[in-house]
Structure formats: C-alpha cells, structure tokens
Design a protein around this motif. Structure first.
Motif, PDB file in Angstrom:
ATOM      1  N   GLU A 112       0.828  -1.207   0.000  1.00  0.00           N
ATOM      2  CA  GLU A 112       0.000   0.000   0.000  1.00  0.00           C
ATOM      3  C   GLU A 112       0.862   1.256   0.000  1.00  0.00           C
ATOM      4  O   GLU A 112       0.596   2.206  -0.750  1.00  0.00           O
ATOM      5  CB  GLU A 112      -0.932   0.009   1.212  1.00  0.00           C
ATOM      6  CG  GLU A 112      -1.849   1.230   1.259  1.00  0.00           C
ATOM      7  CD  GLU A 112      -2.803   1.224   2.437  1.00  0.00           C
ATOM      8  OE1 GLU A 112      -3.710   2.082   2.472  1.00  0.00           O
ATOM      9  OE2 GLU A 112      -2.641   0.367   3.324  1.00  0.00           O
ATOM     10  N   GLU A 157      -0.414  -6.440  -5.762  1.00  0.00           N
ATOM     11  CA  GLU A 157      -1.149  -5.456  -4.972  1.00  0.00           C
ATOM     12  C   GLU A 157      -0.733  -4.036  -5.340  1.00  0.00           C
ATOM     13  O   GLU A 157      -1.574  -3.135  -5.465  1.00  0.00           O
ATOM     14  CB  GLU A 157      -0.954  -5.699  -3.476  1.00  0.00           C
ATOM     15  CG  GLU A 157      -1.746  -4.719  -2.617  1.00  0.00           C
ATOM     16  CD  GLU A 157      -1.632  -4.970  -1.127  1.00  0.00           C
ATOM     17  OE1 GLU A 157      -2.039  -4.072  -0.356  1.00  0.00           O
ATOM     18  OE2 GLU A 157      -1.127  -6.039  -0.721  1.00  0.00           O
ATOM     19  N   ARG A 163      -3.391  -1.415  -6.987  1.00  0.00           N
ATOM     20  CA  ARG A 163      -3.710  -0.165  -6.299  1.00  0.00           C
ATOM     21  C   ARG A 163      -3.419   1.052  -7.180  1.00  0.00           C
ATOM     22  O   ARG A 163      -4.195   2.008  -7.207  1.00  0.00           O
ATOM     23  CB  ARG A 163      -2.922  -0.071  -4.992  1.00  0.00           C
ATOM     24  CG  ARG A 163      -3.436  -0.980  -3.875  1.00  0.00           C
ATOM     25  CD  ARG A 163      -2.601  -0.812  -2.614  1.00  0.00           C
ATOM     26  NE  ARG A 163      -3.081  -1.631  -1.528  1.00  0.00           N
ATOM     27  CZ  ARG A 163      -4.036  -1.273  -0.651  1.00  0.00           C
ATOM     28  NH1 ARG A 163      -4.603  -0.069  -0.787  1.00  0.00           N
ATOM     29  NH2 ARG A 163      -4.422  -2.067   0.311  1.00  0.00           N
TER      30      ARG A 163
END
Length: 306
Positions: free
Chosen positions: A29, A67, A71
């Motif tokens: 993230e 990921e 994102r």
C-alpha cells in the motif's frame, strides 16, 4: 540536449534504507501510494521493487507486486509501471566456506526473477546487463543467464530497460540486441555511482552514452548527492533521468526526502534547463510501449499467472 524528458521515480529499492529515512515505503500500500504521489508530482514512470511488510527486507512476492500494480491502476492516476526483474543475484561468500553463500545471499534463477513480470505484464521491466562488485557483495548475472532472461522478457512482450552499471554492461547489452533478443529500439538505463561500477560523473556518463547503439533511448541516474547533478547532466547530453528514494534519501543536506519531493525537484531542474517532462501517455508513444489495458488482456489470454 534533450528537450522532452522521461522522468522515472524509483520509489523504494531493496537496500537497507528503511531505518535511515522513514519515508521509504515498505508495504504494498505504501509503495503504491508513493507511485501515485510521484505521478502527481510529474513522474512519467514508476520503477518498483517490493519489500517484506514485516521486516522491510527483500521480497520477490508476486502477490506484493500484484497489490502495488492493482492499487496504482485502480487509483485512476496514470503512470508507466516498471517492475524490477533484477533481484535474486546477491552473493556474499560464507566466511568459513567461500563455495557457499553466507548471510545476506539472495539468489534466484532467471525464471524466478522473471516470475512477477510474466504474471503481471507491466509496460517495462529491468534487465541488469552483467555481474558487478556491488559494494560489499557480488551481484551475479552471467551471460547465459542474461540470454535466458532476455528471451523470457521478449516472449512476455514487455519492453526491457537495460540497466548498465559499467561500460562492459553496455557492450553486452549491444550483444543481446545483435543476437535478436531485444525487440525494437532499446532502452538503456545508465546506473552511476554504485560502488564499484561506473562513477557518477560526466566522463563516465559520456563514455557509456557514446557506446550506445544509434537507435537507443537512454536515461541515467546517480546515487546520493549526485542524484540531481546527474539529472542535469543526462538532459544536457540528450538523455532521460531517474530520481527516487531507491537511489537517494535526501532532498538536500540534512533534510530527508519523500519521493514526491524528489520528483518535484528534478522536474524543476529539467524546467530550468529549458526542457519539459513527458507525460505517461507521451512516454508510451515515445518508447513504443504497449497500452497497459492491452497487456492486461494478454495476461488474461495466457490464463492469468504463468
């Protein structure tokens, strides 16, 4: 001089930097958020490694890369994605038995290095073009391994960024092209200032640039305090540029940087030279990159992960 500059942000790297600057992103993230911040600051390309979210150390996890990519794409912010494929070459001889790798050794086969690229099909991936005394370890990338890796990248339809840390790496990258293992106009990244490769100075950059094929696109970067001087030098010599926390942790002496700040500073250097930073869309057209949606369709046609 180059008036239209592709600006890459290398957002995290794999080095032991997380304890030196808290702005170095670690989790998928955080890495994705820094790619987005770099794009908003004006970067054309985001170059990504991934890290172990628990330790901050090296990771080769396809799922971590997935990921990050997801994102960034889902954010609606456009930036060209460049996945590292150069991990898994770190060799530190064991103190008692030099035939074995000691603590810190991290080795992968070409197929293992290529796995995230084959699974996710980014627009770009790196191809480190030789072995090197890399600070206190040896980065191992033999000629036959490089040929195998180049074939895998070529089969995936992803454009390789040919990372060259010394003059011999440029020589071998040209050899890969002559052997038909690099499609289209090649893209070189001249990596300067890493002990013990080419130094981050005008003479080294010029010598490497002068050995590039006539149809080459090229960029360069310097590490540490040489980051911004090498941005200016690359533009003046006709190339593109790279900044980011992978290569340098400081905005200026004593002031820790963020990726967005480094991109903004580099973009200002480029602007002050009378040039401009190319958008991601312009970058794709200039480098003849496949559209990221086309790459996704190709991945689906392959049946997802390879």
């Amino acid at each position: 001089m180059n008036r239209n500059v592709i600006l890459t942000c290398a957002v995290t790297g794999a080095g032991d930097t997380t304890g030196k600057n808290p702005n170095v992103p670690v989790t998928p993230e955080q890495i994705a958020n820094d790619c987005i911040a770099a794009a908003k600051a004006g970067a054309s390309i985001a170059h990504i490694h991934v890290r172990d979210p628990e330790t901050g150390g090296i990771s080769h996890s396809v799922e971590h890369f997935r990921e990050v990519m997801t994102r960034v794409r889902d954010s609606g912010v456009d930036i060209v994605m460049n996945i590292t494929a150069g991990g898994g070459g770190d060799w530190i001889p064991d103190a008692q038995d030099p035939t074995r790798g000691g603590p810190g050794t991290d080795m992968q086969t070409p197929a293992e290095r290529h796995a995230p690229v084959d699974a996710l099909l980014p627009e770009l991936c790196t191809l480190d073009c030789g072995s090197l005394n890399f600070s206190d370890m040896v980065y191992i990338n033999s000629a036959d391994w490089l040929r195998e890796h180049a074939r895998l990248v070529q089969a995936a339809g992803v454009k390789p960024e040919l990372e060259c840390f010394d003059l011999g790496h440029v020589w071998f990258a040209r050899q890969l092209q002559q052997e038909g293992l690099i499609d289209g106009d090649p893209l070189y990244q001249l990596c300067l200032g890493i002990p013990w490769g080419a130094e981050a100075d005008t003479e080294s950059m010029l010598a490497m640039r002068n050995k590039l094929p006539e149809n080459a696109h090229w960029a360069a970067f310097g590490i540490g305090r040489q980051q911004m001087p090498m941005v200016a030098q690359a533009v003046l010599l006709g190339g593109h540029a790279r900044v980011g926390l992978e290569d340098n942790l400081y905005l200026k002496k004593g002031v820790l940087a963020t990726n967005g700040q480094l991109v903004e500073k580099a973009a200002a250097v480029i602007d002050n030279l009378g040039a401009r930073v190319m958008s991601p869309a312009e970058t794709r057209a200039h480098l003849s990159l496949r559209d990221p949606h086309t790459l996704s369709d190709h991945k689906s046609a392959k049946g997802g992960d390879a």
